[in-house]
Design an enzyme around this catalytic site. Sequence first.
Site, PDB file in Angstrom:
ATOM      1  N   HIS A 144      11.847   2.339   1.485  1.00  0.00           N
ATOM      2  CA  HIS A 144      10.872   0.656   2.148  1.00  0.00           C
ATOM      3  C   HIS A 144      11.161   0.824   3.684  1.00  0.00           C
ATOM      4  O   HIS A 144      10.163   0.209   4.094  1.00  0.00           O
ATOM      5  CB  HIS A 144      11.196  -0.185   1.435  1.00  0.00           C
ATOM      6  CG  HIS A 144      11.043  -0.155  -0.130  1.00  0.00           C
ATOM      7  ND1 HIS A 144       9.867   0.215  -0.383  1.00  0.00           N
ATOM      8  CD2 HIS A 144      11.381  -0.497  -1.097  1.00  0.00           C
ATOM      9  CE1 HIS A 144       9.695   0.175  -2.331  1.00  0.00           C
ATOM     10  NE2 HIS A 144      10.815  -0.470  -1.972  1.00  0.00           N
ATOM     11  N   ARG A 168      -2.086  -0.264   1.016  1.00  0.00           N
ATOM     12  CA  ARG A 168      -1.791  -1.178  -0.310  1.00  0.00           C
ATOM     13  C   ARG A 168      -3.154  -2.511  -0.231  1.00  0.00           C
ATOM     14  O   ARG A 168      -2.171  -3.056   1.653  1.00  0.00           O
ATOM     15  CB  ARG A 168      -1.632  -1.303  -1.272  1.00  0.00           C
ATOM     16  CG  ARG A 168      -2.374  -1.707  -2.546  1.00  0.00           C
ATOM     17  CD  ARG A 168      -0.836  -2.161  -3.016  1.00  0.00           C
ATOM     18  NE  ARG A 168      -2.405  -2.285  -5.054  1.00  0.00           N
ATOM     19  CZ  ARG A 168      -0.955  -2.607  -6.210  1.00  0.00           C
ATOM     20  NH1 ARG A 168      -0.127  -3.129  -6.150  1.00  0.00           N
ATOM     21  NH2 ARG A 168      -1.837  -3.334  -7.532  1.00  0.00           N
ATOM     22  N   LYS A 303       0.486  -4.259 -13.524  1.00  0.00           N
ATOM     23  CA  LYS A 303      -0.790  -3.799 -14.214  1.00  0.00           C
ATOM     24  C   LYS A 303      -1.472  -2.496 -13.247  1.00  0.00           C
ATOM     25  O   LYS A 303      -1.951  -1.728 -13.518  1.00  0.00           O
ATOM     26  CB  LYS A 303      -1.837  -5.114 -13.559  1.00  0.00           C
ATOM     27  CG  LYS A 303      -1.495  -6.122 -14.844  1.00  0.00           C
ATOM     28  CD  LYS A 303      -2.643  -7.312 -13.824  1.00  0.00           C
ATOM     29  CE  LYS A 303      -2.968  -8.275 -15.071  1.00  0.00           C
ATOM     30  NZ  LYS A 303      -3.964  -9.416 -14.697  1.00  0.00           N
TER      31      LYS A 303
END
Length: 337
Positions: A144, A168, A303
């Site tokens: 990261h 994103r 999700k």
Amino acid sequence: MEASKFFSRMEEFEPDEGYQKTYRSFDEVLPSLPPSKGWWLDQLFHYQGFWLSTFALRGSMLLNDHFKPRPTDIIVATSPKCGTTWLRALVFSIVNRHSFDFSDHPLSKMNPQELVFFLEGAIYIDGSTSFIDGLPSPRLLSTHLPYSLVPKSMTDDTSDCRFVYICRDPKDVFISKWHFANKLRAKDLPPIALEEAFDSFCKGASHYGPFWDHVLGYWKASLESPKKVLFLKYEDVKKQPSDCVRKVAEFLEVPFSPEEESKEIVEEIVKLCSFENMSNQEVNKNATRNSGRPISNSDFFRKGEVGDWVNHLSPQMAEALDQITEQKLQGTGFNFR
């Protein structure tokens, strides 16, 4: 060694003088860094333009001082909650597609983080780079860390290791990060409020943030060194996953042959790594945690949707984030659309 076993124990490691020097540097620099409230268990510290936990900071310093890259290393790089688990699965499946049968694939038995090791995490827990050093080539690794904090031995022109990066829409990143933080918070702590987390995210004070600076670091690197850094957008991968799989394979110099295309291997990989398939594997339904790794496999699956932010952010919040994004990206040639 399986990652689940690795992360469940702390190595008894007797540091040599080189490692002791790094530990002393960490102890010396930490008190001098501006702190901010962490989203779950720890504080964040402002280090070379980014906000890191003590976990990430010490792991980063050990990585910079002691990690020896190999020309065959492949690094999955992301800001948190941008599709890390998905990208790990895709890269692992692409690189190892000749080694495993889809009917009995490691991804049906193991979480992607057990197959693509988290660099600063493994080094932090091990206390050294010995575990990573012992992995066979080609090593599939993950980080990261922003590009500016990755060791120069990995990013300069003399290194042949490659980075596959995914970003994103920041509104979806924030919502995913907020949900994730509340899963990780101790039981005796109240959930972090949406408004509090939003304020921190906008100020850049979130794990490995500011988010926009993280993205732009890899974006600029992909323009300057397109053979070293492949830059992907989560939304593009969701829209055209097969094209993305082919693009990653080409970048890693393992393109699909006409025979593989006729056998629909690309489509098999897309199906194997889909959110629906991975989230329904028994290994990823596991909600058990341990002291060495306080994150369960199920925590990585919520999700996986594009645009879920509309169910959580007020119009004012969305507009504020869009304004920050426009300001941060002005003149860079990049946008999230």
